[in-house]
Design a protein around this motif. Structure first.
Motif, mmCIF file in Angstrom:
data_model
loop_
_atom_site.group_PDB
_atom_site.id
_atom_site.type_symbol
_atom_site.label_atom_id
_atom_site.label_comp_id
_atom_site.label_asym_id
_atom_site.label_seq_id
_atom_site.Cartn_x
_atom_site.Cartn_y
_atom_site.Cartn_z
ATOM 1 N N GLN A 1 0.986 1.328 10.166
ATOM 2 C CA GLN A 1 2.477 0.920 10.231
ATOM 3 C C GLN A 1 2.843 0.897 11.684
ATOM 4 O O GLN A 1 3.748 0.162 11.993
ATOM 5 C CB GLN A 1 3.533 1.455 9.452
ATOM 6 N N ARG A 2 2.965 1.991 12.528
ATOM 7 C CA ARG A 2 3.637 2.123 13.573
ATOM 8 C C ARG A 2 2.752 1.164 14.679
ATOM 9 O O ARG A 2 3.286 0.918 15.643
ATOM 10 C CB ARG A 2 3.107 3.649 14.175
ATOM 11 N N GLN A 3 1.483 1.042 14.603
ATOM 12 C CA GLN A 3 0.603 0.209 15.472
ATOM 13 C C GLN A 3 1.057 -1.319 15.195
ATOM 14 O O GLN A 3 1.297 -1.999 15.962
ATOM 15 C CB GLN A 3 -0.848 0.341 15.325
ATOM 16 N N LEU B 1 0.784 -1.186 0.159
ATOM 17 C CA LEU B 1 0.133 0.122 -0.114
ATOM 18 C C LEU B 1 0.744 1.189 -0.082
ATOM 19 O O LEU B 1 0.549 2.231 -0.579
ATOM 20 C CB LEU B 1 -1.019 0.116 1.135
ATOM 21 N N GLU B 2 2.012 1.111 0.693
ATOM 22 C CA GLU B 2 2.990 2.209 0.669
ATOM 23 C C GLU B 2 3.309 2.781 -0.563
ATOM 24 O O GLU B 2 3.668 3.923 -1.080
ATOM 25 C CB GLU B 2 4.059 2.040 1.841
ATOM 26 N N ARG B 3 3.547 1.593 -1.651
ATOM 27 C CA ARG B 3 4.170 1.780 -2.972
ATOM 28 C C ARG B 3 3.090 2.507 -3.822
ATOM 29 O O ARG B 3 3.321 2.757 -5.144
ATOM 30 C CB ARG B 3 4.570 0.658 -3.470
ATOM 31 N N SER B 4 1.836 2.456 -3.392
ATOM 32 C CA SER B 4 0.727 2.745 -4.299
ATOM 33 C C SER B 4 0.604 4.611 -4.338
ATOM 34 O O SER B 4 1.324 5.083 -3.483
ATOM 35 C CB SER B 4 -0.611 2.241 -3.854
ATOM 36 N N GLN C 1 -3.881 9.938 3.436
ATOM 37 C CA GLN C 1 -3.717 8.465 3.321
ATOM 38 C C GLN C 1 -2.652 8.026 3.856
ATOM 39 O O GLN C 1 -2.535 6.994 4.683
ATOM 40 C CB GLN C 1 -4.296 7.885 2.144
ATOM 41 N N ARG C 2 -1.590 8.694 3.637
ATOM 42 C CA ARG C 2 -0.197 8.360 3.938
ATOM 43 C C ARG C 2 -0.063 8.487 5.437
ATOM 44 O O ARG C 2 0.703 7.810 6.057
ATOM 45 C CB ARG C 2 0.827 9.246 2.984
ATOM 46 N N ALA C 3 -0.581 9.673 6.025
ATOM 47 C CA ALA C 3 -0.659 9.820 7.498
ATOM 48 C C ALA C 3 -1.339 8.686 8.283
ATOM 49 O O ALA C 3 -0.875 7.982 9.341
ATOM 50 C CB ALA C 3 -1.229 11.184 7.820
ATOM 51 N N GLN C 4 -2.379 8.174 7.670
ATOM 52 C CA GLN C 4 -3.127 6.983 8.204
ATOM 53 C C GLN C 4 -2.430 5.761 8.072
ATOM 54 O O GLN C 4 -2.387 5.053 8.858
ATOM 55 C CB GLN C 4 -4.702 6.983 7.360
ATOM 56 N N LEU C 5 -1.776 5.775 6.974
ATOM 57 C CA LEU C 5 -0.784 4.347 6.707
ATOM 58 C C LEU C 5 0.393 4.331 7.567
ATOM 59 O O LEU C 5 0.604 3.327 8.290
ATOM 60 C CB LEU C 5 -0.371 4.396 5.159
ATOM 61 N N ALA C 6 0.963 5.822 7.924
ATOM 62 C CA ALA C 6 1.852 5.653 9.045
ATOM 63 C C ALA C 6 1.421 5.500 10.337
ATOM 64 O O ALA C 6 2.048 4.619 11.246
ATOM 65 C CB ALA C 6 2.568 6.882 9.077
#
Length: 304
Positions: free
Chosen positions: A124-126, A107-110, A116-121
Motif C-alpha cells: 500500500q505504501r509503494q 485484501l485488507e478486509r480479508s 501478511q498485513r505487514a507485507q500488505l502495508a
C-alpha cells in the motif's frame, strides 16, 4: 615625380575609401546580429554593397543562423513530444493504479496474519508513492502546456503559508520533523492563490523528504519593495555535494539527497509555477552548516 605622387595619393584615397566601406559593412552586420539577438529572431544577414570577402563571411553567418534555427525548431518539437508522452503515460497509468488500490483495499478486509498485513502495508505504501509520482508527472506535463492564466487576488502570504503547513502536519510529523516558521505581519500581495499554494506545498514537501539529517525545516518569507521571496532550508547528509544549478531539472537525482523514492519533479513544478507568476527560483548549498536553501522570488505588483 609629381605623377608618381599623384598616383600614390589616388591609391591611398581608394584604399582609405575601401576600408571605410568595409568597416561600415562590418558595423552593419554587427548591428543586424545584435538586433536579432535582442529580439530572439533568426533572419539572414544582408549587405548593402558588394565586398567579396564580406559576402563570404555573411554567407557563413547566414548558414550558421539557418542551422541554429533548424536546431531550435527540432528542440521545440522534441520538447512537445516529450511533454505529450509524459501526459499520456501518466494518464494511462491511472486506471491500472486505481484497480491495484481497489484490490489492496479488498485484501485488507480479508483474514490475514501479522506477517501478511505487514507485507500488505508495504504494498500500500509503494502504491501510494507510485500514485504521487503519476500525479506529479501529469501536473508537470499539464503546467508546461497550459497558458499561464492568473487569477489574481489579495493574498496574506503569512497566513497562506501557515495554512499550508497546518494542512501538511501529518506528513511533517510522520517524518519526525519540525518546522521553524515566523509568519510576517500583514504581508499582503496580489497574486494567484492556487499557484502560490502549490509552490509552498512542493517546497515544504521537498524539504521534508530530504531534510531528515537535521529533522528541521526552516521557512522564511521576506517582502520588500516590489517583490516577495520565500526561502525554505533543510539539512542534507554530511559530505553531500549538490549541483544547485541542476536542482530544478526534472528527474534530477544525481546525489543522495534527491535519490531513493523521490521523482525529482517537485522543484521542477515549483520553477514552472514561479515562472507563471513572473518570478524566478534559486538554490544554494551551505556546506559548513550542512543545509540547502531553496528560494522563490515572486513580483509583487500591488500591496494592500
Amino acid at each position: 615625380m609629381i605623377a608618381l605622387a599623384v598616383i600614390l595619393g589616388v591609391l591611398w584615397f581608394l584604399t582609405a575609401a575601401y576600408l571605410v566601406i568595409v568597416l561600415r559593412q562590418i558595423r552593419a552586420v554587427r548591428r543586424q546580429l545584435e538586433r536579432q539577438r535582442g529580439e530572439g529572431a533568426h533572419s539572414s544577414v544582408t549587405l548593402s554593397l558588394v565586398v567579396p570577402q564580406l559576402e563570404s563571411l555573411a554567407a557563413q553567418v547566414n548558414e550558421t543562423v539557418r542551422q541554429a534555427q533548424a536546431a531550435s525548431t527540432r528542440t521545440r518539437v522534441e520538447e512537445r513530444r516529450i511533454r505529450s508522452f509524459i501526459a499520456d503515460i501518466s494518464h494511462d497509468l491511472r486506471t491500472p493504479l486505481t484497480t491495484v488500490r481497489g484490490y489492496l483495499q479488498l485484501l485488507e478486509r480479508s483474514t490475514l496474519d501479522e506477517e501478511q498485513r505487514a507485507q500488505l502495508a508495504v504494498a500500500q505504501r509503494q502504491t501510494a508513492e507510485l500514485g504521487t509520482l503519476v500525479d506529479r508527472l501529469y501536473e508537470y506535463a499539464y503546467l508546461l502546456d497550459a497558458e499561464p492564466a492568473l487569477d489574481l487576488e489579495p493574498v496574506d502570504v503569512g497566513v497562506l503559508i501557515a495554512e499550508c503547513l497546518l494542512g501538511m502536519t501529518a506528513e511533517i510529523e510522520g517524518a519526525g520533523m519540525e518546522v521553524d516558521y515566523d509568519p510576517p505581519a500583514a504581508l499582503v500581495v496580489e497574486t494567484d492563490r492556487e499557484k502560490l499554494t502549490r509552490i509552498v506545498q512542493n517546497l515544504v514537501r521537498n524539504a521534508v523528504q530530504h531534510g531528515r539529517e537535521l529533522l528541521r525545516v526552516q521557512v522564511q518569507v521576506l517582502g520588500a519593495g516590489d517583490g516577495l521571496e520565500i526561502r525554505v532550508r533543510n539539512g542534507v547528509p554530511p559530505g553531500t555535494e549538490i549541483d544547485a544549478e541542476r536542482l530544478f531539472e526534472r528527474f534530477y537525482t544525481a546525489d543522495r539527497s534527491r535519490s531513493g523514492r523521490t521523482s525529482g519533479l517537485g522543484l521542477s513544478i515549483v520553477q514552472v509555477l514561479a515562472e507563471h507568476l513572473g518570478g524566478s527560483v534559486a538554490a544554494a548549498q551551505d556546506r559548513e552548516a550542512g543545509t540547502v536553501e531553496i528560494g522563490v522570488s515572486i513580483p509583487r505588483p500591488t500591496s494592500g
